[in-house]
Each structure stands twice: as C-alpha cells, then as structure tokens.
Enzyme design. Sequence first.
Site, PDB file in Angstrom:
ATOM      1  N   GLU A  67     -10.283  60.587 -49.489  1.00 13.16           N
ATOM      2  CA  GLU A  67     -10.374  60.356 -50.933  1.00 13.16           C
ATOM      3  C   GLU A  67     -11.439  61.230 -51.589  1.00 13.16           C
ATOM      4  OE1 GLU A  67     -10.815  56.039 -51.389  1.00 13.16           O
ATOM      5  OE2 GLU A  67      -8.645  55.892 -51.553  1.00 13.16           O
ATOM      6  N   ASP A  89      -3.972  49.742 -47.149  1.00 21.56           N
ATOM      7  CA  ASP A  89      -5.260  49.502 -47.809  1.00 21.56           C
ATOM      8  C   ASP A  89      -5.423  48.059 -48.271  1.00 21.56           C
ATOM      9  OD1 ASP A  89      -7.694  49.880 -48.961  1.00 21.56           O
ATOM     10  OD2 ASP A  89      -6.989  50.970 -50.718  1.00 21.56           O
ATOM     11  N   GLU A 103     -10.302  42.883 -53.759  1.00 19.82           N
ATOM     12  CA  GLU A 103      -9.836  44.013 -54.571  1.00 19.82           C
ATOM     13  C   GLU A 103      -8.373  43.850 -54.977  1.00 19.82           C
ATOM     14  OE1 GLU A 103     -10.289  47.843 -52.675  1.00 19.82           O
ATOM     15  OE2 GLU A 103      -9.092  48.850 -54.194  1.00 19.82           O
TER      16      GLU A 103
HETATM   17  C1  GCV Z   1     -14.869  52.535 -51.436  1.00 19.06           C
HETATM   18  C2  GCV Z   1      -9.637  51.878 -51.637  1.00 19.06           C
HETATM   19  C3  GCV Z   1     -10.481  51.371 -52.776  1.00 19.06           C
HETATM   20  C4  GCV Z   1     -11.712  52.249 -52.979  1.00 19.06           C
HETATM   21  C5  GCV Z   1     -12.492  52.294 -51.661  1.00 19.06           C
HETATM   22  C6  GCV Z   1     -11.555  52.835 -50.570  1.00 19.06           C
HETATM   23  C7  GCV Z   1     -12.248  52.847 -49.217  1.00 19.06           C
HETATM   24  O1  GCV Z   1      -9.071  53.096 -51.971  1.00 19.06           O
HETATM   25  O2  GCV Z   1      -9.724  51.317 -53.934  1.00 19.06           O
HETATM   26  O3  GCV Z   1     -12.495  51.680 -53.996  1.00 19.06           O
HETATM   27  O4  GCV Z   1     -13.627  53.117 -51.782  1.00 19.06           O
HETATM   28  O5  GCV Z   1     -10.433  52.001 -50.483  1.00 19.06           O
HETATM   29  O6  GCV Z   1     -12.047  51.897 -48.486  1.00 19.06           O
HETATM   30  O7  GCV Z   1     -12.943  53.788 -48.914  1.00 19.06           O
END
Ligand code: GCV
Length: 687
Positions: free
Chosen positions: A265, A338, A366
Amino acid sequence: MKAIVVNFLLLFFITGICAQDSHQLWLRKKTAIPVNVICTNKSATATIAIKELQQGWQGKRGANISLLIKKDKALKADGFRLTQSSVEANTELGILYGAFELLRRQQTGQPITEGISNPSYEIRILNHWDNPNGSIERGYAGSSIFWHKDSSLIVTDNDKMLWLEYARANASVGINATVLNNVNASPLMLSAAYLDRVKAIADIFRPYGIKVYLSIKFSSPALLGGLKTADPLDTKVIEWWKEKAREIYSLIPDFGGFLVKASSEGQPGPQDYGRTHADGANLLADAVGKYGGIIMWRAFVYSPNDKDRAKQAYNEFINLDGKFHDNVIIQVKNGPIDFQPREPFSPLFGALKQTSVMPEFQITQEYLGHAEHLVFLSTMWEECLQSDTYQQGPGSTVARCTDGSIYLQKHSAIAGVANIGLDTNWCGHDFAQANWYAFGRLAWNNSLSSDQIADEWIKQTFYPDVTETKISALYSSEWQVNFLAPVKQMMLESREAAVNYMMPLGFHHIMSANEHYGPGPWWAPARMRADWTPPYYHQADSAGVGFNRTNTGSNAVSQYREPLASQFNSVNDCPEIYLLWFHHLPWTYKMKSGKTLWEEICYHYDKGIKQVRQFQKIWDKVQPYVDKERFLSVQRKLRNQTSNAVLWKDACLLYFQQFSHMPIPYEIERPVSNLDEIISNDMRRRR
Ligand code: GCV
C-alpha cells in the site's frame, strides 16, 4: 415470599449499580475480603500481584495464600500452577498472571481446581495504529493514549496514569507486548526525542510484563539517516540499523523489536531495490538479534501481479519459506483479503512450514461497524483459530499451526490491532471492551470457547459490587436468567448478525469506500485500482454474482491443502458461508434450503436486521441491571446499528436487484429508501 426476595434482589442490584465506571473495564473495584498473602519476593511485579490479591479477594475471609517462585518443568514461559492456597511459577510474571487468574475464577464463580496454565503463544501483542500527531488509523475511540494531538512529547502525570491502567488491564488478561505506533510508520518514531518517550512508556509497562515494540518505516536510513538508499544489502544501511538498534537497546534493554509493513500500500520495502521480503526482514533481524529482539514482518501485501488479490500474499511468501532468520515472525491477517466480516482463513497458515507465522486479528472494528455496532469478535477469531488447514493431516488447525504444536518454530506470537483510545471507556462502545478482553484470553489460551469468554467478561464487567455475604445472590438464577443469559446470547450471535446484514454468503469488500462504514457495492471510480473497488469483488452481472476462485476462475482454491481445495472448488461441497467468495453463480441457483440464490441473499439481509432488533429488545429489558450511563449509551448505539443495518439491506438488495431482475420476496420488509438517494448520499459524503 418469592416476590419479596426477587424485589429485594432487584433493589440490591439497582443500588449496587450506581457507582460504576466504564473506564474500569472488567477490573471494577470491589469490596475486598481480607486475605493473608505470603510472598518473600519483593520485586515490583510481585508487589503488584500481592496488591491485586489484597484489593480484589473474594474468597474465604482470612485465607492464607502463598506466591512462590520455584522451578517447575511442567510450566512454559510465564505459565503458572494454581493450588487451593498458592500460586507457583518459574517467573514473577507467572505469579502475576496466576494471581489474576485466581481473582477471575472467584469473580466468575469458577472452581479453583489445582492445575497448570501455560500460554498458547509466547508473545501476545497489541498493535496500535497510532500516529505521532495523536490520530489513530481506523481508531474509533478518540485520540491516542501514547501520542499527543499537538505532537508534544512531554510526559504528563495523566499520561503516566493512563499507561499504568493500560498495562494493568493488559496484564490481567495475559497480554505481554505492544506496538506503540502505526504500521504506516513515520520515520520520526526512531528519532532520539521519540525514543525518549518510548523509554518512559517502557519503564511504566515493565513491572506488568509488557514489552514495547515499534513499527518502522523501511526507508528510515534514507529519511532519517540521510543515506542515499535503504537497500537492505547496502553496507551503510546495514550499519545504520545496527547503530539504531544499539541506541534503542541502550535506552530500553528489554525492547521487543520491530513490526514492519513493507512493499505494501505504498510503503517502501526491499522490493524497491529488487530484494525480497527475506532480505528486508533478515537485515532488521540481524540488527536486533544480539539483544534478543524480534522482527514481525507483515504478509499484508498485494501488488497487482495476480488478477486475484486473495492470492497475492501467498504468492509472494510461499517460495521464501525457510529463508527467514530465526527471530523473524511472519504476521498474517486471519483472511487472505483484509479483516472482512467473514473470510476463509489465509492459505499461508500451515503452508509456511519452516518459518514462524503469527495470526493478526483486528480488534478495532474497521469493517464491522466501528465503535457503533455491537459485534463480539471472539466468535470470528475462534472460527479462524479452529479452522483445519489439513497441512499436516486432519487437526492441523490454524491455532496449532501457529502456536508451536505442529511446527518447530523458534517463536510463537499472536497480534491484535487495538481498539483503544482516550475515550473514557477506552474503546468507544462499552461492548467493544469485550473484544480487547477476548483477544487477550484467546492469546493466552487459543482453545477457549467464546461462550466462556463472554460469560467471564459479562460477570466481571456488569456485576454490582458485592460483599462476602451477598456473592451467592449473584449466582442466583434470577441474575443469570434475566441478565447473563440474554446478554451472552446477544454477544454470541452478534458477529453472525453483522455478516447477515453486511456481507452474507461469502460477499466481501462491498462496503463504502475509505471510511469502510456502511454499504457501497456500486463504488468504482474510473482509473481507480480495480481491486480497491467493490464490483471487482462481487462481480455482479445479469448472469449472476460472486468471485470465481475455482479452477475455472482465479484458482485461488489451489492454495489450500486437500481436501479443502476440492471442497471449496465444488459448488456442492463448498460451505454456503463461503459460496460467493469462491463461486460466481446464477441468481436462480438452487440453495440447500430450496430457495434461489437471490432469495437466500434477501433472507440473510432481512435476518440480520431482525437479529439487531432483537438485540435492542434484549438490552431494553435488562435496564434494571445496568447503570444508567452504560445503559443509555448502548441503547443509543443499538438504535444506530439498526438503522445502519437497514441501510445495508436496502442498499445491497436494491443494487443487486438491478442485475437479478427478481422481486424481493414479499414477506420481507420493503426497502425504506430508494437506491438513487442512498448512492447520492454516499457520494455527497465523500466529496
Ligand atoms: C494501517 C487496510 C486498512 C488500512 C491499514 C491496512 C494495513 O487496508 O484500511 O488502514 O493500514 O489495512 O493493515 O496495513
């Protein structure tokens, strides 16, 4: 007579429930019964154990209880042995954990039988996604307890008090480590000023057995150290990390190590230099290794080199098995995508056989309604831990593949992404505290049932203060029938309810973009990376719906060991809870119930709403047993949860109906909004 007793008890409960404070979590102050604690060890940790017993004892008045450190080969790490009159352990921390267990049993009415208790995992760690400016990525309970909003690094008395309370709560459930900052890490965290604050936190945590870890940015040697590169094979980079480790350990001799999100990411990583995850992880492992440090290297990677995101982590890591140094642990999210409301387990569990692997669970909600929805996550984690990978024959559960029972891994660990912030009740929702509690309990004992965990948590969190003579009243059938049983039922059903009204039957990633709260199956802006958009995951068209991951599709099923690969591949054998995860099926497909797929989808959404409405009824009815503050707060949140569930149902059914062209079964409650309005409200929010 019976009525008088019931009324008396009710009065007793009502008077006993006034002075409760959600900040105290499951460790509410009690009227302690005098006890004589005998302990020759005067260390800080032993002193805490003595004090906890004296302040929380609910056993026999004047009992003698000895705390003994003595060699016991049956005990692993900080495990302990309980007898009627003693706690014995190899370490002081074992004594502390044993003391908390003794108190838990007293408060929850469990017998104090003689026996040993060993932790399932050596490292039981929280991951805080806290930023240096006090914000928390995916945090729903206020700002960080570690980092100030104004970025000031001054350690206040309030900070110290909070850190102490936090350490105590963690120790009470056996959590022994924590990562203080976000995996999307700022390089600042490794600067001298920040390390001083980390040291201040570590000093407070130490007597409670909590080790601190930091998330690092892989490019820190360049960003912080001014080097031209962060290439893991560059000698100056290697030296920079060694020197940084020396600096950290000179301040914090028991520093735990680093957590790393790399090449994921947009985060920098070894792949930026043509190196592998193993090169990156081993560089850091060597830097902290001589001090006993650990590297937790995340497998949450998905560069778009395979058309199916669900396959990417496995593809990147499987050929690196055995290439990581002994003090590296690969941290794997429970599912391959995720933290969705339901995913099959990640195929990396059990497949990496010569590498330590640790599960990563998400305690913060989340994708499960933030701190607005009541969702007890223990059942979800239990489902993952008890999933059979078959990697070493039947019984090779995720739990056993990660806790050292099957593979000779040097270290074992489990991580939970924390849901903790500055809110008075720590977690935003009073019931979200149960998820913090459940994570700790499962990390200590990965075969505990969610039923037991919920039972313990409710008893410790909602009991009115009791005295010796009244304790028996708490175990009366009246309290159990009218409060404990319905609230427990609500908790145990709550995750399945969320799956029903959000993403039933294997749907995943169809939530609203960015904030991940509410529905958004339509969201697909032009030029957006496809695997960040819901239509990529649900694949709805007039022919049907679902992601074909069978051998006629992406073949993600082949990453699972037989018999699972064949089972998931076959539409008849695939468990219906994962149907649309693995299969693209016509809307008219006949389900096991005899209904069409479309009807089954409709009934699941509808069931989810009915379940939440039932939770509202349950909660309203238990009002006499809960203090006003917590009662009203949970009641308000359940109302929001219900309206959000209705929105989920309306949005998803009306959206998918455009493809199915089939009616919503007539006995199901009609949508209360129309799709255009829902979509335009959603779009307006993100403008
Ligand atoms: C901390 C998902 C979440 C992100 C998070 C990522 C991760 O994409 O939306 O906020 O980043 O996971 O676990 O690294």
